[in-house]
Scaffold this motif. Structure first.
Motif, short mmCIF file in Angstrom:
data_model
loop_
_atom_site.label_atom_id
_atom_site.label_comp_id
_atom_site.label_asym_id
_atom_site.label_seq_id
_atom_site.Cartn_x
_atom_site.Cartn_y
_atom_site.Cartn_z
N UNK A 93 20.85 8.00 3.49
CA UNK A 93 19.82 7.31 4.21
C UNK A 93 18.38 7.36 3.52
N UNK A 94 18.35 8.69 2.75
CA UNK A 94 17.04 8.73 1.88
C UNK A 94 16.94 7.77 0.77
N UNK A 151 14.39 2.55 -1.37
CA UNK A 151 14.38 1.38 -1.51
C UNK A 151 13.06 0.68 -0.90
N UNK A 152 12.97 1.02 0.36
CA UNK A 152 12.05 0.49 1.39
C UNK A 152 10.55 0.78 1.03
N UNK A 153 10.65 2.13 0.50
CA UNK A 153 9.21 2.55 -0.25
C UNK A 153 8.60 1.94 -1.45
N UNK A 154 9.86 1.71 -2.29
CA UNK A 154 9.66 1.23 -3.39
C UNK A 154 8.98 -0.44 -3.44
N UNK A 155 9.64 -1.09 -2.28
CA UNK A 155 9.29 -2.58 -1.89
C UNK A 155 7.79 -2.37 -1.20
N UNK A 169 -9.34 -0.76 2.47
CA UNK A 169 -7.98 -0.83 3.14
C UNK A 169 -7.06 -1.15 2.07
N UNK A 170 -7.15 -2.18 1.29
CA UNK A 170 -6.02 -2.68 0.43
C UNK A 170 -5.81 -1.43 -0.71
N UNK A 171 -7.04 -0.70 -0.87
CA UNK A 171 -7.06 0.49 -2.03
C UNK A 171 -6.06 1.61 -1.34
N UNK A 172 -6.40 2.03 -0.08
CA UNK A 172 -5.62 3.18 0.40
C UNK A 172 -4.36 2.68 0.62
N UNK A 173 -4.19 1.67 1.10
CA UNK A 173 -2.67 1.20 1.33
C UNK A 173 -1.93 1.47 0.15
N UNK A 174 -2.47 1.05 -1.02
CA UNK A 174 -1.45 1.39 -2.18
C UNK A 174 -1.47 2.98 -2.52
N UNK A 175 -2.46 3.66 -2.33
CA UNK A 175 -2.42 5.22 -2.51
C UNK A 175 -1.39 5.68 -1.45
N UNK A 176 -1.48 5.24 -0.05
CA UNK A 176 -0.53 5.69 0.91
C UNK A 176 0.96 5.50 0.43
N UNK A 177 1.26 3.99 0.12
CA UNK A 177 2.36 3.68 -0.43
C UNK A 177 2.93 4.47 -1.56
N UNK A 178 2.07 4.76 -2.58
CA UNK A 178 2.68 5.78 -3.68
C UNK A 178 2.98 6.94 -3.35
N UNK A 179 2.17 7.57 -2.35
CA UNK A 179 2.56 8.91 -1.99
C UNK A 179 3.79 8.84 -0.92
N UNK A 180 3.83 7.73 -0.28
CA UNK A 180 5.19 7.75 0.57
C UNK A 180 6.47 7.82 -0.57
N UNK A 181 6.35 7.04 -1.27
CA UNK A 181 7.37 7.05 -2.28
C UNK A 181 7.50 8.36 -3.09
N UNK A 182 6.35 8.84 -3.42
CA UNK A 182 6.58 10.36 -4.01
C UNK A 182 7.31 11.37 -2.99
N UNK A 183 6.87 11.19 -1.79
CA UNK A 183 7.52 11.86 -0.83
C UNK A 183 8.81 11.76 -0.41
#
Length: 441
Positions: free
Chosen positions: A190-191, A196-200, A138-152
């Motif tokens: 807004x983006x 900033x939120x995605x980076x945090x 879960x921690x692993x995919x949370x990092x991947x998901x957060x990384x992809x969200x930031x990329x998006x």
């Protein structure tokens, strides 16, 4: 839009993630192995298992021979007036004794209990290991998901920036109003806030993974999507429920607790039963200065062997009440086992249907992604020819990137759903992470 371009848009975030986590990145199996040596909860369960094994060895001692050695040295002063005797003499003695239990039902029940408690500790250790797999994953995919969200979000910022520049040019040449520019500027601001939120969020997820695996440079590699989206095997919910009945650590713990409770009743009933022991001893006594009756030094040897029988007759009703107590505890353990079976069966079915539903959601979001991409292109073209306004393009961009984020999260939810399905059925092992050890798109 042609299928090749659509496929390229789908895998672009994963390719960006792969580039971001280059040579120094770690796979999920690697980080799990690191967590096994660091996680306090897992280490606690392993120490508890080791302690239970040693406790079982202590219980076995109640069935094995007991040996003892006793020795003493003393000095005596003897004085008598008629006839007059005044003598000092010493005494040395040593005795070796042995006891072999022949019939001790309470000790036998205690030893059987210790074996069941090892099974209980093993089930607890298995549960802790499976929980660790799920927590690391879960921690692993949370990092991947957060990384992809930031990329998006950054991709969306780039698209909105282009739209803002386009609106400004149109306003300067008089083909658009100031409203288009202000709408684009508002969406761009807004983006920026979302970035900033995605980076945090990515920073926080990285810290959580680092804490779990015990290292400060955890950098997950992407997961192979073909493995993530493979259907569960077996593809039958009742088959998973049957697996859970046999393999679930929770059910195994409840079953072992019931066995321990039954054996505790046997120990209580042993309070009415006799005990039989084989005893033997060998002793030597030496008087270097004689004795009270003789001044001549002497040495005596003695030996004894026999059987000791002990039969309890009455203990103030303590044994009867102890039996009643253990029978009530048996009933509680049986109820706990029934509850564990029902709970695990329900959790297994819920996990299975969650995986099936998640896979359907992924397929729907993939279709929605294609539709959103087409809608964005249509709105862009319509804005250029004057049949659409700027806000339509901005809304289409937001919808597309939101769909992309939802799709990425849905894929990871399917993966975690499969792991939790195996955890619920008790079949989750580190080998289940091996197919996830190679990055893919």
């Amino acid at each position: 839009m042609n299928p090749m371009a659509t496929r390229a848009m789908r895998i672009l975030p994963f390719a960006l993630v792969a580039l971001a986590g280059a040579a120094g990145a770690q796979s999920l199996p690697e980080l799990y192995q690191a967590a096994r040596g660091h996680d306090a909860a897992f280490q606690s369960a392993r120490a508890q298992y080791d302690a239970t094994v040693f406790r079982a060895d202590q219980a076995l001692a109640g069935l094995l021979p007991q040996l003892g050695l006793q020795g003493s040295i003393s000095r005596s002063d003897f004085e008598n007036t008629a006839p007059f005797v005044d003598r000092n003499f010493g005494t040395r003695s040593a005795t070796v004794s042995a006891t072999q239990p022949l019939y001790r039902p309470a000790n036998l029940a205690l030893w059987e209990q210790s074996r069941r408690q090892i099974e209980l500790a093993q089930a607890q250790l298995d549960a802790a290991g499976q929980d660790l797999i799920v927590r690391v994953s879960q921690a692993y995919v949370d990092v991947l998901a957060a990384r992809e969200t930031l990329a998006f979000v950054r991709a969306q910022k780039s698209a909105v920036s282009e739209q803002l520049a386009f609106a400004r040019r149109n306003f300067e040449v008089g083909t658009a109003t100031i409203t288009d520019t202000r709408e684009a500027q508002a969406r761009y601001d807004l983006v920026l806030a979302q970035e900033i939120q995605a980076e945090n969020e990515l920073r926080v997820r990285r810290l959580a993974l680092d804490t779990l695996v015990g290292r400060a440079d955890a950098d997950p590699v992407p997961l192979p999507l073909d493995v993530v989206m493979a259907p569960p095997a077996p593809n039958d919910v009742e088959a998973w429920v049957r697996l859970a009945e046999e393999a679930s650590p929770t059910i195994r713990q409840a079953r072992s607790n019931l066995d321990v409770a039954r054996l505790e009743t046997e120990r209580a009933r042993a309070g009415h039963k006799p005990t039989v022991d084989l005893t033997a001893s060998r002793g030597t006594t030496q008087n270097p200065g004689g004795t009270a009756n003789s001044a001549i030094s002497g040495r005596t040897h003695s030996g004894q062997i026999g059987v000791t029988f002990n039969m309890p007759l009455f203990a103030g009703f303590a044994t009867q009440n102890r039996i009643r107590e253990t029978l009530a505890l048996e009933d509680r353990a049986q109820a706990d086992l029934d509850n564990a079976r029902r709970t695990i069966a329900q959790a297994t079915r819920a996990a299975y249907f969650g995986v099936v539903s998640g896979a359907g959601q992924v397929r729907a979001l993939e279709a929605a992604e294609t539709s959103s991409q087409s809608a964005l292109e249509a709105n862009r073209l319509g804005y250029q020819v004057g049949v659409r306004i700027n806000i339509d393009v901005l809304n289409s961009q937001s919808q597309l990137f939101q769909t992309k984020r939802d799709l990425a999260v849905a894929r990871y939810n399917v993966l975690m759903g499969k792991l939790r399905l195996r955890q619920a059925s008790g079949t989750l092992t580190p080998d289940d992470l091996r197919p996830l050890g190679t990055a893919g798109g």
